[in-house]
Write a protein that holds these residues in place. Sequence first.
Motif, PDB file in Angstrom:
ATOM      1  N   LEU A 114       0.824  -1.205   0.000  1.00  0.00           N
ATOM      2  CA  LEU A 114       0.000   0.000   0.000  1.00  0.00           C
ATOM      3  C   LEU A 114       0.862   1.260   0.000  1.00  0.00           C
ATOM      4  O   LEU A 114       0.560   2.238  -0.686  1.00  0.00           O
ATOM      5  CB  LEU A 114      -0.922   0.003   1.221  1.00  0.00           C
ATOM      6  N   ALA A 115       1.932   1.228   0.792  1.00  0.00           N
ATOM      7  CA  ALA A 115       2.758   2.426   0.945  1.00  0.00           C
ATOM      8  C   ALA A 115       3.607   2.730  -0.280  1.00  0.00           C
ATOM      9  O   ALA A 115       4.162   3.826  -0.386  1.00  0.00           O
ATOM     10  CB  ALA A 115       3.649   2.290   2.183  1.00  0.00           C
ATOM     11  N   LEU A 116       3.722   1.792  -1.214  1.00  0.00           N
ATOM     12  CA  LEU A 116       4.448   2.095  -2.458  1.00  0.00           C
ATOM     13  C   LEU A 116       3.819   3.298  -3.155  1.00  0.00           C
ATOM     14  O   LEU A 116       4.520   4.138  -3.726  1.00  0.00           O
ATOM     15  CB  LEU A 116       4.442   0.880  -3.391  1.00  0.00           C
ATOM     16  N   GLY A 117       2.494   3.383  -3.073  1.00  0.00           N
ATOM     17  CA  GLY A 117       1.803   4.504  -3.693  1.00  0.00           C
ATOM     18  C   GLY A 117       2.000   5.811  -2.958  1.00  0.00           C
ATOM     19  O   GLY A 117       1.648   6.884  -3.461  1.00  0.00           O
ATOM     20  N   LEU A 118       2.576   5.735  -1.758  1.00  0.00           N
ATOM     21  CA  LEU A 118       2.841   6.943  -0.977  1.00  0.00           C
ATOM     22  C   LEU A 118       4.294   7.379  -1.084  1.00  0.00           C
ATOM     23  O   LEU A 118       4.734   8.285  -0.383  1.00  0.00           O
ATOM     24  CB  LEU A 118       2.491   6.697   0.502  1.00  0.00           C
ATOM     25  N   GLY A 119       5.041   6.682  -1.956  1.00  0.00           N
ATOM     26  CA  GLY A 119       6.431   7.067  -2.159  1.00  0.00           C
ATOM     27  C   GLY A 119       7.446   6.217  -1.414  1.00  0.00           C
ATOM     28  O   GLY A 119       8.626   6.574  -1.353  1.00  0.00           O
ATOM     29  N   LEU A 120       7.024   5.088  -0.843  1.00  0.00           N
ATOM     30  CA  LEU A 120       7.962   4.193  -0.166  1.00  0.00           C
ATOM     31  C   LEU A 120       8.964   3.651  -1.171  1.00  0.00           C
ATOM     32  O   LEU A 120       8.592   3.172  -2.246  1.00  0.00           O
ATOM     33  CB  LEU A 120       7.186   3.025   0.456  1.00  0.00           C
ATOM     34  N   ASP A 121      10.264   3.724  -0.847  1.00  0.00           N
ATOM     35  CA  ASP A 121      11.259   3.211  -1.787  1.00  0.00           C
ATOM     36  C   ASP A 121      11.466   1.709  -1.581  1.00  0.00           C
ATOM     37  O   ASP A 121      10.950   1.116  -0.631  1.00  0.00           O
ATOM     38  CB  ASP A 121      12.579   3.978  -1.684  1.00  0.00           C
ATOM     39  N   ASP A 153      14.061  -0.052  -0.681  1.00  0.00           N
ATOM     40  CA  ASP A 153      14.766  -0.446   0.539  1.00  0.00           C
ATOM     41  C   ASP A 153      13.811  -0.506   1.727  1.00  0.00           C
ATOM     42  O   ASP A 153      13.858  -1.437   2.541  1.00  0.00           O
ATOM     43  CB  ASP A 153      15.907   0.532   0.843  1.00  0.00           C
ATOM     44  N   ALA A 154      12.939   0.492   1.806  1.00  0.00           N
ATOM     45  CA  ALA A 154      11.962   0.500   2.894  1.00  0.00           C
ATOM     46  C   ALA A 154      10.962  -0.641   2.732  1.00  0.00           C
ATOM     47  O   ALA A 154      10.549  -1.266   3.712  1.00  0.00           O
ATOM     48  CB  ALA A 154      11.234   1.841   2.937  1.00  0.00           C
ATOM     49  N   LEU A 155      10.574  -0.926   1.490  1.00  0.00           N
ATOM     50  CA  LEU A 155       9.667  -2.043   1.235  1.00  0.00           C
ATOM     51  C   LEU A 155      10.322  -3.364   1.628  1.00  0.00           C
ATOM     52  O   LEU A 155       9.693  -4.212   2.278  1.00  0.00           O
ATOM     53  CB  LEU A 155       9.278  -2.070  -0.244  1.00  0.00           C
ATOM     54  N   ALA A 156      11.585  -3.545   1.259  1.00  0.00           N
ATOM     55  CA  ALA A 156      12.306  -4.770   1.623  1.00  0.00           C
ATOM     56  C   ALA A 156      12.375  -4.928   3.136  1.00  0.00           C
ATOM     57  O   ALA A 156      12.235  -6.038   3.669  1.00  0.00           O
ATOM     58  CB  ALA A 156      13.708  -4.754   1.021  1.00  0.00           C
ATOM     59  N   SER A 157      12.564  -3.817   3.847  1.00  0.00           N
ATOM     60  CA  SER A 157      12.612  -3.870   5.310  1.00  0.00           C
ATOM     61  C   SER A 157      11.284  -4.337   5.889  1.00  0.00           C
ATOM     62  O   SER A 157      11.251  -5.152   6.821  1.00  0.00           O
ATOM     63  CB  SER A 157      12.978  -2.484   5.855  1.00  0.00           C
ATOM     64  N   ARG A 158      10.183  -3.850   5.328  1.00  0.00           N
ATOM     65  CA  ARG A 158       8.859  -4.275   5.810  1.00  0.00           C
ATOM     66  C   ARG A 158       8.623  -5.749   5.524  1.00  0.00           C
ATOM     67  O   ARG A 158       8.061  -6.471   6.354  1.00  0.00           O
ATOM     68  CB  ARG A 158       7.762  -3.427   5.168  1.00  0.00           C
TER      69      ARG A 158
END
Length: 216
Positions: A155-162, A164-169
């Motif tokens: 969901l947060a990809l659409g909010l500008g999550l990069d 690296d942050a996605l991989a961390s989640r």
Amino acid sequence: MPLFSRKRQPIEELIRRANSVFEKFSPDDEYLETALKPLLVELYVAVRDRGFRSVDELEAVAAPLRSMPPVTAAFCAASVLHTAGRVWAKEPLGESLTEFIAAAGMGSAWKAVTVVKDKQSVRNLISVLDVLWRFEPSPYREFDHAQAVYVSGHLALGLGLDHDALASRWREALRLLAEADPAAARSPAERESLANTKRHLEQEWRDQLTSLTAAP
């Protein structure tokens, strides 16, 4: 499925009113103050005084959340639990009521994931997921916690999550999933189903994480 044998005042009218308030749910402050919060107080009194006579009556309070539009149902369930869930859960019947509402709300939230579009709705749904899993019974609580963290990345990809942050989640979701214990389920069928779900999700999430981190 009777809970108690002594005679009590009927609560059918309270259940009908609860259903109506849920079905008309609005996040507006006026609705929360004038319609939802007074209802939640009445439900607490019924829970505290053991006015509910069966599991079916407890479950009937949450029934509309399964048929309402998924975004509205998820937001309604989260609002109810955010406002009253911790107080209700101190009572044996209240804990059961919170679990029914959380399960119905979470079912709607998973459907809502595919339909929310605008950024504010995405932010709200991430917050909703974080409320709902906390009120589910173990081991579903642990499974849905892991899935909520995983989905929040999408969901947060659409909010500008990069990436690296996605991989961390996703790593955090895998860690949480590893700690979820299917053996804590109530029946052999549920234990087998959760074990299969766990294996499937672990493989799927690992594959996606590998693909994400290998991307240039």
